[in-house]
Design a protein around this motif. Sequence first.
Motif, PDB file in Angstrom:
ATOM      1  N   THR A   1       0.839  -1.202   0.000  1.00  0.00           N
ATOM      2  CA  THR A   1       0.000   0.000   0.000  1.00  0.00           C
ATOM      3  C   THR A   1       0.872   1.250   0.000  1.00  0.00           C
ATOM      4  O   THR A   1       0.641   2.186  -0.776  1.00  0.00           O
TER       5      THR A   1
ATOM      6  N   CYS B   1       2.484   1.780  -3.341  1.00  0.00           N
ATOM      7  CA  CYS B   1       1.544   2.375  -4.290  1.00  0.00           C
ATOM      8  C   CYS B   1       1.470   3.886  -4.102  1.00  0.00           C
ATOM      9  O   CYS B   1       1.479   4.644  -5.075  1.00  0.00           O
TER      10      CYS B   1
ATOM     11  N   ILE C   1       2.509   6.667  -6.919  1.00  0.00           N
ATOM     12  CA  ILE C   1       1.617   7.748  -7.346  1.00  0.00           C
ATOM     13  C   ILE C   1       2.285   9.104  -7.105  1.00  0.00           C
ATOM     14  O   ILE C   1       2.223  10.002  -7.950  1.00  0.00           O
TER      15      ILE C   1
ATOM     16  N   TYR D   1       2.430   5.110 -13.474  1.00  0.00           N
ATOM     17  CA  TYR D   1       1.027   5.116 -13.066  1.00  0.00           C
ATOM     18  C   TYR D   1       0.344   3.799 -13.426  1.00  0.00           C
ATOM     19  O   TYR D   1      -0.471   3.296 -12.651  1.00  0.00           O
ATOM     20  N   GLY D   2       0.665   3.249 -14.598  1.00  0.00           N
ATOM     21  CA  GLY D   2       0.071   1.971 -15.001  1.00  0.00           C
ATOM     22  C   GLY D   2       0.459   0.849 -14.061  1.00  0.00           C
ATOM     23  O   GLY D   2      -0.396   0.077 -13.601  1.00  0.00           O
TER      24      GLY D   2
ATOM     25  N   THR E   1       1.604   1.141 -11.005  1.00  0.00           N
ATOM     26  CA  THR E   1       1.070   1.425  -9.671  1.00  0.00           C
ATOM     27  C   THR E   1      -0.422   1.112  -9.601  1.00  0.00           C
ATOM     28  O   THR E   1      -0.907   0.609  -8.588  1.00  0.00           O
ATOM     29  N   THR E   2      -1.147   1.389 -10.668  1.00  0.00           N
ATOM     30  CA  THR E   2      -2.577   1.078 -10.692  1.00  0.00           C
ATOM     31  C   THR E   2      -2.817  -0.423 -10.585  1.00  0.00           C
ATOM     32  O   THR E   2      -3.708  -0.867  -9.845  1.00  0.00           O
ATOM     33  N   LEU E   3      -2.021  -1.209 -11.286  1.00  0.00           N
ATOM     34  CA  LEU E   3      -2.149  -2.661 -11.179  1.00  0.00           C
ATOM     35  C   LEU E   3      -1.849  -3.136  -9.759  1.00  0.00           C
ATOM     36  O   LEU E   3      -2.554  -4.001  -9.220  1.00  0.00           O
TER      37      LEU E   3
ATOM     38  N   TRP F   1      -2.215  -1.350  -7.075  1.00  0.00           N
ATOM     39  CA  TRP F   1      -3.302  -0.859  -6.228  1.00  0.00           C
ATOM     40  C   TRP F   1      -4.516  -1.782  -6.316  1.00  0.00           C
ATOM     41  O   TRP F   1      -5.171  -2.053  -5.313  1.00  0.00           O
ATOM     42  N   VAL F   2      -4.799  -2.288  -7.506  1.00  0.00           N
ATOM     43  CA  VAL F   2      -5.903  -3.240  -7.662  1.00  0.00           C
ATOM     44  C   VAL F   2      -5.618  -4.492  -6.830  1.00  0.00           C
ATOM     45  O   VAL F   2      -6.516  -5.029  -6.174  1.00  0.00           O
TER      46      VAL F   2
ATOM     47  N   TYR G   1      -7.427   3.029   1.641  1.00  0.00           N
ATOM     48  CA  TYR G   1      -7.505   4.359   1.044  1.00  0.00           C
ATOM     49  C   TYR G   1      -6.940   5.492   1.908  1.00  0.00           C
ATOM     50  O   TYR G   1      -6.333   6.420   1.355  1.00  0.00           O
TER      51      TYR G   1
ATOM     52  N   MET H   1      -3.594   6.824   0.969  1.00  0.00           N
ATOM     53  CA  MET H   1      -3.425   7.725  -0.174  1.00  0.00           C
ATOM     54  C   MET H   1      -3.254   9.170   0.285  1.00  0.00           C
ATOM     55  O   MET H   1      -2.678   9.986  -0.429  1.00  0.00           O
TER      56      MET H   1
END
Length: 115
Positions: A9, A12, A16, A52-53, A55-57, A59-60, A72, A75
Amino acid sequence: MTPFLTAMTVLCVLGISLGQLLFKKAAAAIPDAMSLQSWIFNPWLIAALVLYGITTLAWVWVLRNATLQLAYPFMGLAFLIVPALEWLFMSNPIKLPTLIGGALILAGIAIAARA
């Protein structure tokens, strides 16, 4: 959350935050007379989008293993990390309101993490 999930977490959030710095560098590298090529071949923008790509994966994956209620609030750390990175790498001063706001955000994260 397990220590590994907590670490993912935080990674991530760091990803970001670093991505925001890369977007800032990308914006500064775009000439006043913008063209499609200045966007497509902008190495800072490409690096930011890749980060970002990824990190998004990640994060999922975090959200698959933790509730949004727990994950959350982390963040919010981006509101502290981004100004710190900007100060460190771009020599932008951190102002007192940012420090006060950051302290309040940290307090909120601590409260939310205990819930």
